[in-house]
Every structure is written in structure tokens, then in C-alpha cells.
Write a protein that holds these residues in place. Structure first.
Motif, mmCIF file in Angstrom:
data_model
loop_
_atom_site.group_PDB
_atom_site.id
_atom_site.type_symbol
_atom_site.label_atom_id
_atom_site.label_comp_id
_atom_site.label_asym_id
_atom_site.label_seq_id
_atom_site.Cartn_x
_atom_site.Cartn_y
_atom_site.Cartn_z
ATOM 1 N N ILE A 55 0.848 -1.195 0.000
ATOM 2 C CA ILE A 55 0.000 0.000 0.000
ATOM 3 C C ILE A 55 0.881 1.243 0.000
ATOM 4 O O ILE A 55 1.869 1.303 0.738
ATOM 5 C CB ILE A 55 -0.885 0.000 1.257
ATOM 6 N N ALA A 56 0.512 2.210 -0.834
ATOM 7 C CA ALA A 56 1.357 3.403 -0.966
ATOM 8 C C ALA A 56 1.367 4.235 0.312
ATOM 9 O O ALA A 56 2.425 4.559 0.843
ATOM 10 C CB ALA A 56 0.879 4.228 -2.143
ATOM 11 N N SER A 57 0.169 4.567 0.822
ATOM 12 C CA SER A 57 0.170 5.350 2.064
ATOM 13 C C SER A 57 -0.779 4.677 3.052
ATOM 14 O O SER A 57 -1.931 4.394 2.729
ATOM 15 C CB SER A 57 -0.243 6.793 1.795
ATOM 16 N N ILE A 58 -0.254 4.432 4.234
ATOM 17 C CA ILE A 58 -1.013 3.678 5.229
ATOM 18 C C ILE A 58 -1.876 4.635 6.054
ATOM 19 O O ILE A 58 -1.363 5.489 6.773
ATOM 20 C CB ILE A 58 -0.048 2.864 6.116
ATOM 21 N N SER A 59 -3.222 4.496 5.918
ATOM 22 C CA SER A 59 -4.122 5.391 6.652
ATOM 23 C C SER A 59 -4.334 4.848 8.059
ATOM 24 O O SER A 59 -3.926 3.732 8.389
ATOM 25 C CB SER A 59 -5.460 5.470 5.928
ATOM 26 N N LEU A 60 -5.000 5.651 8.882
ATOM 27 C CA LEU A 60 -5.260 5.277 10.279
ATOM 28 C C LEU A 60 -6.026 3.947 10.352
ATOM 29 O O LEU A 60 -5.780 3.123 11.230
ATOM 30 C CB LEU A 60 -6.043 6.389 10.975
ATOM 31 N N LEU A 61 -6.956 3.745 9.375
ATOM 32 C CA LEU A 61 -7.751 2.512 9.400
ATOM 33 C C LEU A 61 -6.866 1.281 9.255
ATOM 34 O O LEU A 61 -7.126 0.241 9.852
ATOM 35 C CB LEU A 61 -8.797 2.531 8.281
ATOM 36 N N TYR A 62 -5.796 1.405 8.451
ATOM 37 C CA TYR A 62 -4.866 0.280 8.297
ATOM 38 C C TYR A 62 -4.130 0.013 9.604
ATOM 39 O O TYR A 62 -3.853 -1.129 9.957
ATOM 40 C CB TYR A 62 -3.869 0.543 7.159
ATOM 41 N N VAL A 63 -3.801 1.116 10.318
ATOM 42 C CA VAL A 63 -3.110 0.964 11.610
ATOM 43 C C VAL A 63 -4.037 0.231 12.574
ATOM 44 O O VAL A 63 -3.636 -0.731 13.253
ATOM 45 C CB VAL A 63 -2.698 2.348 12.171
ATOM 46 N N ILE A 64 -5.324 0.641 12.597
ATOM 47 C CA ILE A 64 -6.280 0.004 13.519
ATOM 48 C C ILE A 64 -6.501 -1.458 13.110
ATOM 49 O O ILE A 64 -6.578 -2.346 13.942
ATOM 50 C CB ILE A 64 -7.612 0.774 13.557
ATOM 51 N N LYS A 65 -6.569 -1.722 11.780
ATOM 52 C CA LYS A 65 -6.732 -3.098 11.287
ATOM 53 C C LYS A 65 -5.564 -3.975 11.752
ATOM 54 O O LYS A 65 -5.757 -5.110 12.177
ATOM 55 C CB LYS A 65 -6.826 -3.088 9.752
ATOM 56 N N THR A 66 -4.354 -3.435 11.646
ATOM 57 C CA THR A 66 -3.169 -4.190 12.068
ATOM 58 C C THR A 66 -3.226 -4.474 13.572
ATOM 59 O O THR A 66 -2.973 -5.606 14.015
ATOM 60 C CB THR A 66 -1.889 -3.388 11.725
ATOM 61 N N ILE A 67 -3.594 -3.442 14.357
ATOM 62 C CA ILE A 67 -3.681 -3.636 15.814
ATOM 63 C C ILE A 67 -4.747 -4.699 16.137
ATOM 64 O O ILE A 67 -4.531 -5.580 16.967
ATOM 65 C CB ILE A 67 -3.984 -2.293 16.530
ATOM 66 N N ALA A 68 -5.891 -4.639 15.423
ATOM 67 C CA ALA A 68 -6.961 -5.623 15.672
ATOM 68 C C ALA A 68 -6.478 -7.038 15.363
ATOM 69 O O ALA A 68 -6.741 -7.973 16.122
ATOM 70 C CB ALA A 68 -8.196 -5.276 14.828
ATOM 71 N N GLY A 69 -5.731 -7.209 14.263
ATOM 72 C CA GLY A 69 -5.206 -8.526 13.885
ATOM 73 C C GLY A 69 -4.243 -9.057 14.942
ATOM 74 O O GLY A 69 -4.330 -10.215 15.360
#
Ligand code: HEM
Length: 117
Positions: A55-69
Motif C-alpha cells: 500500500i502506498a500510504s497507510i491510513s489510520l484505518l490500516y493501523v487500527i486493522k493491524t492492531i486488531a489482527g
């Protein structure tokens, strides 16, 4: 890569449920299946990181998705450890359900692979 990630976390969840039932029945096989489960944690994390890398730019939702995983993987370990110690696993199961819902919802809302929500 999304398919590798989906395959990996699906197997992780299945193996987790199998270890839970083996541990409940006091089977000696629980230990070996738990070792395979831990290998699948690593596959899931690696495929997740590779997705992030694409992914070119990681948005906050991606950060939250990673934390959830990562939280879901942590919750699985907490459930298994509480069960092994004979303590109540209620708090760990609650976290497991919340983290699972969050990871599935965010994963399926984000644009890569299936975009259901
Ligand atoms: C057992 C734990 C996990 C579950 C249940 C899970 C679930 C999911 C789901 C349902 C998707 C959507 C797939 C699709 O749309 O085709 C997804 C995508 C993704 N996951 Fe995971 N995941 C887990 C762990 C992780 C971890 C540990 C990371 C990061 C290190 C991660 C990073 C990602 C990324 C970056 C995507 C792509 C999101 C998108 O744009 O669609 N996941 N995951």
C-alpha cells in the motif's frame, strides 16, 4: 497476497478452535496442534505485513486493522493460557470476539481483496 492472508487467518481460527476443544478434553495432542497454530500466527503476520507493504500510504484505518489482527492473536494466546491454568477465560474470550469482529469488519471494509462493508 490477500488470498494468502485470508487462507492463513482462516486456518489460524480453525486451529485455535481445535486446540480449545482438544485442551478441554485433556488430549495430549493439544500441544502439537498449538505449535502448528503458532506457526500460522507467523504466516498471518507475514502476509499482513506484505499487504501493508503493497500500500502506498497507510491510513489510520490500516493501523487500527493491524492492531486488531495482532490483538486477536494475543487474545487467542490469552484464552489458551487461562484454560491451561484452570482460570476463567471469560475476559480473554470477550477480547477475542471484539478483536475478531474488528479485524473482519475493517479487513472487509478496506479496499484490497474483498470490499464487502
Ligand atoms: C488472525 C488475525 C487476522 C484476521 C482475522 C484478519 C482478517 C482480515 C480480513 C478479513 C481481511 C480482508 C481480506 C479481503 O478483503 O480480501 C484482511 C486484510 C488485511 N489484513 Fe488482516 N487479519 C488478521 C491479521 C492481520 C495482521 C497481523 C496484519 C498486519 C500485520 C494484517 C493486515 C492486513 C492488511 C494490510 C489487509 C488489507 C486490507 C485491505 O485493504 O483490504 N492482518 N485481514
Amino acid at each position: 497476497m490477500t488470498h494468502a492472508h485470508i487462507t492463513s487467518w482462516l486456518i489460524t481460527i480453525l486451529l485455535f478452535l481445535i486446540v480449545v476443544s482438544l485442551q478441554r478434553s485433556g488430549s495430549s495432542k493439544a500441544k502439537i496442534v498449538q505449535m502448528v497454530l503458532r506457526l500460522f500466527y507467523i504466516f498471518t503476520i507475514i502476509t499482513g505485513v506484505l499487504l501493508l507493504h503493497s500500500i502506498a500510504s497507510i491510513s489510520l484505518l490500516y493501523v487500527i486493522k493491524t492492531i486488531a489482527g495482532l490483538w486477536l492473536i494475543g487474545a487467542m494466546e490469552m484464552v489458551l493460557i487461562s484454560m491451561k491454568k484452570g482460570k476463567s477465560a471469560k475476559a480473554a474470550w470477550t477480547q477475542w470476539i471484539i478483536a475478531l469482529a474488528l479485524a473482519l469488519f475493517l479487513g472487509l471494509s478496506l479496499p484490497l481483496g474483498f470490499d464487502i462493508f
